[in-house]
Design a protein around this motif. Structure first.
Motif, PDB file in Angstrom:
ATOM      1  N   LEU A 117      30.399 112.703  16.790  1.00  0.00           N
ATOM      2  CA  LEU A 117      29.379 111.951  16.046  1.00  0.00           C
ATOM      3  C   LEU A 117      29.319 112.408  14.593  1.00  0.00           C
ATOM      4  CD1 LEU A 117      27.065 109.862  16.345  1.00  0.00           C
ATOM      5  CD2 LEU A 117      25.547 111.791  16.855  1.00  0.00           C
ATOM      6  N   GLN A 118      29.378 113.711  14.378  1.00  0.00           N
ATOM      7  CA  GLN A 118      29.385 114.232  13.013  1.00  0.00           C
ATOM      8  C   GLN A 118      30.602 113.751  12.239  1.00  0.00           C
ATOM      9  OE1 GLN A 118      29.235 118.479  13.519  1.00  0.00           O
ATOM     10  NE2 GLN A 118      27.076 118.507  14.115  1.00  0.00           N
ATOM     11  N   GLY A 119      31.779 113.822  12.867  1.00  0.00           N
ATOM     12  CA  GLY A 119      33.005 113.407  12.191  1.00  0.00           C
ATOM     13  C   GLY A 119      33.021 111.926  11.852  1.00  0.00           C
ATOM     14  N   LEU A 120      32.545 111.102  12.763  1.00  0.00           N
ATOM     15  CA  LEU A 120      32.541 109.657  12.531  1.00  0.00           C
ATOM     16  C   LEU A 120      31.578 109.255  11.423  1.00  0.00           C
ATOM     17  CD1 LEU A 120      32.581 108.242  16.186  1.00  0.00           C
ATOM     18  CD2 LEU A 120      34.492 108.298  14.575  1.00  0.00           C
ATOM     19  N   MET A 121      30.416 109.906  11.374  1.00  0.00           N
ATOM     20  CA  MET A 121      29.352 109.469  10.468  1.00  0.00           C
ATOM     21  C   MET A 121      29.262 110.320   9.208  1.00  0.00           C
ATOM     22  SD  MET A 121      26.383 108.485  13.242  1.00  0.00           S
ATOM     23  CE  MET A 121      25.485 107.518  12.012  1.00  0.00           C
ATOM     24  N   LEU A 122      30.259 111.202   8.997  1.00  0.00           N
ATOM     25  CA  LEU A 122      30.217 112.133   7.874  1.00  0.00           C
ATOM     26  C   LEU A 122      30.023 111.427   6.544  1.00  0.00           C
ATOM     27  CD1 LEU A 122      30.434 115.157   7.218  1.00  0.00           C
ATOM     28  CD2 LEU A 122      32.879 114.820   6.834  1.00  0.00           C
ATOM     29  N   MET A 123      30.738 110.345   6.337  1.00  0.00           N
ATOM     30  CA  MET A 123      30.651 109.593   5.086  1.00  0.00           C
ATOM     31  C   MET A 123      29.816 108.320   5.234  1.00  0.00           C
ATOM     32  SD  MET A 123      32.410 111.627   3.230  1.00  0.00           S
ATOM     33  CE  MET A 123      32.557 110.681   1.709  1.00  0.00           C
ATOM     34  N   GLY A 124      29.261 108.136   6.413  1.00  0.00           N
ATOM     35  CA  GLY A 124      28.428 106.964   6.635  1.00  0.00           C
ATOM     36  C   GLY A 124      29.189 105.668   6.781  1.00  0.00           C
ATOM     37  N   ASP A 125      30.511 105.733   6.982  1.00  0.00           N
ATOM     38  CA  ASP A 125      31.289 104.496   7.011  1.00  0.00           C
ATOM     39  C   ASP A 125      31.679 104.049   8.412  1.00  0.00           C
ATOM     40  OD1 ASP A 125      32.909 106.662   7.279  1.00  0.00           O
ATOM     41  OD2 ASP A 125      34.452 106.015   5.877  1.00  0.00           O
ATOM     42  N   VAL A 126      31.347 104.823   9.450  1.00  0.00           N
ATOM     43  CA  VAL A 126      31.569 104.396  10.826  1.00  0.00           C
ATOM     44  C   VAL A 126      30.227 104.465  11.551  1.00  0.00           C
ATOM     45  CG1 VAL A 126      32.751 104.816  13.008  1.00  0.00           C
ATOM     46  CG2 VAL A 126      33.947 105.222  10.849  1.00  0.00           C
ATOM     47  N   GLN A 127      29.770 103.353  12.054  1.00  0.00           N
ATOM     48  CA  GLN A 127      28.454 103.282  12.664  1.00  0.00           C
ATOM     49  C   GLN A 127      28.538 103.428  14.181  1.00  0.00           C
ATOM     50  OE1 GLN A 127      25.574 103.104  10.777  1.00  0.00           O
ATOM     51  NE2 GLN A 127      27.079 103.431   9.151  1.00  0.00           N
ATOM     52  N   VAL A 128      27.711 104.324  14.702  1.00  0.00           N
ATOM     53  CA  VAL A 128      27.563 104.514  16.142  1.00  0.00           C
ATOM     54  C   VAL A 128      26.163 104.018  16.523  1.00  0.00           C
ATOM     55  CG1 VAL A 128      27.446 106.210  18.019  1.00  0.00           C
ATOM     56  CG2 VAL A 128      29.110 106.519  16.161  1.00  0.00           C
ATOM     57  N   PRO A 129      26.071 103.061  17.435  1.00  0.00           N
ATOM     58  CA  PRO A 129      27.111 102.538  18.346  1.00  0.00           C
ATOM     59  C   PRO A 129      27.698 101.193  17.924  1.00  0.00           C
ATOM     60  CG  PRO A 129      24.977 101.914  19.157  1.00  0.00           C
ATOM     61  CD  PRO A 129      24.723 102.666  17.885  1.00  0.00           C
ATOM     62  N   ARG A 130      27.282 100.663  16.746  1.00  0.00           N
ATOM     63  CA  ARG A 130      27.702  99.297  16.407  1.00  0.00           C
ATOM     64  C   ARG A 130      29.212  99.156  16.411  1.00  0.00           C
ATOM     65  NH1 ARG A 130      28.951  96.537  11.794  1.00  0.00           N
ATOM     66  NH2 ARG A 130      28.469  98.339  10.476  1.00  0.00           N
ATOM     67  N   GLU A 131      29.921 100.109  15.792  1.00  0.00           N
ATOM     68  CA  GLU A 131      31.377 100.033  15.750  1.00  0.00           C
ATOM     69  C   GLU A 131      32.027 100.806  16.902  1.00  0.00           C
ATOM     70  OE1 GLU A 131      33.104 100.429  11.664  1.00  0.00           O
ATOM     71  OE2 GLU A 131      31.020 100.917  11.196  1.00  0.00           O
ATOM     72  N   ILE A 132      31.486 101.958  17.200  1.00  0.00           N
ATOM     73  CA  ILE A 132      32.041 102.784  18.276  1.00  0.00           C
ATOM     74  C   ILE A 132      30.891 103.302  19.143  1.00  0.00           C
ATOM     75  CG2 ILE A 132      33.351 104.848  18.869  1.00  0.00           C
ATOM     76  CD1 ILE A 132      34.825 104.638  16.232  1.00  0.00           C
ATOM     77  N   ALA A 133      30.915 102.915  20.401  1.00  0.00           N
ATOM     78  CA  ALA A 133      29.943 103.465  21.353  1.00  0.00           C
ATOM     79  C   ALA A 133      30.442 104.836  21.802  1.00  0.00           C
ATOM     80  CB  ALA A 133      29.790 102.532  22.546  1.00  0.00           C
ATOM     81  N   LEU A 134      29.507 105.754  22.052  1.00  0.00           N
ATOM     82  CA  LEU A 134      29.885 107.145  22.340  1.00  0.00           C
ATOM     83  C   LEU A 134      29.044 107.693  23.486  1.00  0.00           C
ATOM     84  CD1 LEU A 134      31.299 109.867  21.594  1.00  0.00           C
ATOM     85  CD2 LEU A 134      29.487 110.195  19.878  1.00  0.00           C
ATOM     86  N   ILE A 135      29.720 108.297  24.471  1.00  0.00           N
ATOM     87  CA  ILE A 135      29.023 108.931  25.586  1.00  0.00           C
ATOM     88  C   ILE A 135      29.619 110.304  25.843  1.00  0.00           C
ATOM     89  CG2 ILE A 135      30.522 107.900  27.363  1.00  0.00           C
ATOM     90  CD1 ILE A 135      27.993 107.684  29.139  1.00  0.00           C
ATOM     91  N   GLY A 136      28.765 111.257  26.190  1.00  0.00           N
ATOM     92  CA  GLY A 136      29.204 112.610  26.486  1.00  0.00           C
ATOM     93  C   GLY A 136      29.033 112.944  27.957  1.00  0.00           C
ATOM     94  N   TYR A 137      28.971 114.250  28.230  1.00  0.00           N
ATOM     95  CA  TYR A 137      28.881 114.721  29.624  1.00  0.00           C
ATOM     96  C   TYR A 137      28.136 116.048  29.645  1.00  0.00           C
ATOM     97  CZ  TYR A 137      30.606 114.663  34.497  1.00  0.00           C
ATOM     98  OH  TYR A 137      30.718 114.566  35.865  1.00  0.00           O
ATOM     99  N   ASP A 138      27.197 116.203  30.535  1.00  0.00           N
ATOM    100  CA  ASP A 138      26.365 117.388  30.793  1.00  0.00           C
ATOM    101  C   ASP A 138      24.887 117.117  30.561  1.00  0.00           C
ATOM    102  OD1 ASP A 138      28.508 119.008  31.510  1.00  0.00           O
ATOM    103  OD2 ASP A 138      28.688 119.914  29.505  1.00  0.00           O
TER     104      ASP A 138
END
Length: 336
Positions: free
Chosen positions: A256-277
């Motif tokens: 999440l940090q890497g994708l949104m570092l520059m604000g140019d990749v939006q989560v979840p609009r462009e990339i949905a993200l799920i973790g574990y634990d």
């Protein structure tokens, strides 16, 4: 300064060494007046009983060894807390070792706990340690595997169905209409990672046109996740996955940090993200993370209970294998 001994206490109290031992270990065998005299001598001399030596003489300890894969992962912190709470209720203490996914460090902790003659060991194993565990058992030290479902009936185990969890995570992403899924995690030599990946593959195979890209990481840390997120962000928009399943929440936070570092990749609009634990960080992330929940505290407490049952059991004891179902927790990182 030389510490006072049991002999010193006995001399000051005017009793035998055996009487002092009874006061410390079997006070019901000693008269109240003698107990008061011995306790007074103990206070005057500042005597501290050597429990380690006493346990070694008895061949029995009130300590439990716990070896985890990554002490920096809050999942294992919660697991240890569950074990400690259950241990404390039975007057046991838990000694925690961190293998850091290293077989050498794992072996060193097993050796140390054997030397300490712990009552038993809870182990989240790095590799194949079953021969070593068999040796420990022959020497009177039982082991319960934690965060892992044992394929060997000789050892009790407590874990979560990681195959089902991986399948659940990717099915959720596919249900959102996402079809280019990336699995981020590693090394895949870690059994839990391999099982979650297998579940992801199973879910992908059920949907025509869906694809699964595997991005193996060197570790299951925030830094590894951030590196993976940055690498994905550098791609052209059309070459990025539209969904990511991270093998654990620490990776997901880093992604999440890497994708949104520059604000140019939006989560979840462009990339949905799920973790574990479903660690606490998941809900507190800048975009609260969806995750597959493991009952970490319950895993630790259940494993401790199984271990004490085996430690007190007669020959012919039957091992137990507890498998908890995973749970999907949906938050903002997969909504929208």
């Amino acid at each position: 300064m030389v510490s006072a001994s049991v002999k010193d206490v006995a001399a000051l109290a005017g009793v035998s060494v055996g009487t002092v031992s009874n006061v410390l270990n079997r006070p019901e065998k000693v008269s109240p007046a003698v107990i008061i005299r011995v306790q007074s001598a103990i206070e005057k001399l500042g005597f501290v009983r050597n429990d380690a030596a006493r346990q070694l003489r008895a061949g029995m300890s009130h300590s439990i060894g716990l070896v985890v894969l990554d002490a920096a992962n809050p999942f294992f912190t919660d697991l240890a807390r569950g074990a400690e709470d259950s241990a404390a209720a039975e007057n046991f203490s838990v000694l925690v070792g961190n293998s850091s996914d290293d077989e050498g460090r794992e072996a060193a902790y097993l050796d140390l706990f054997e030397q300490q003659r712990v009552r038993g060991i809870l182990l989240s194993p790095v590799g194949d340690v079953l021969p070593r565990l068999e040796q420990l058992r022959r020497r009177g030290i039982p082991t319960v595997l934690v965060d892992r479902v044992s394929e060997n009936a000789n050892f009790s185990s407590v874990g979560v169905d990681n195959l089902a969890g991986g399948e659940m995570a990717v099915r959720h992403l596919l249900s959102l209409g996402r079809c280019r899924v990336a699995f981020v995690g590693g090394p895949t030599s870690i059994r839990q990672v391999a099982e979650r990946l297998a579940g992801a593959r199973k879910a992908i195979a059920e949907v025509h046109g869906a694809t699964l890209e595997i991005l193996e990481t060197e570790s299951l840390t925030v830094l590894s996740g951030r590196a993976a997120g940055l690498a994905i962000r550098r791609r052209a928009a059309g070459e990025r996955p539209d969904a990511i399943f991270a093998a654990n929440d620490l990776l997901a936070v880093g992604i999440l940090q890497g994708l949104m570092l520059m604000g140019d990749v939006q989560v979840p609009r462009e990339i949905a993200l799920i973790g574990y634990d479903d660690i606490e960080f998941a809900a507190a992330a800048v975009v609260p993370l969806s995750s597959i929940r493991q009952p970490s505290v319950l895993i630790g407490s259940t494993a401790l209970e199984l271990l004490l049952q085996e430690a007190a059991a007669e020959p012919g004891f039957q091992t137990s294998h507890v498998v908890f179902p995973p749970e999907l927790v949906v938050r903002e990182s997969t909504l929208g």
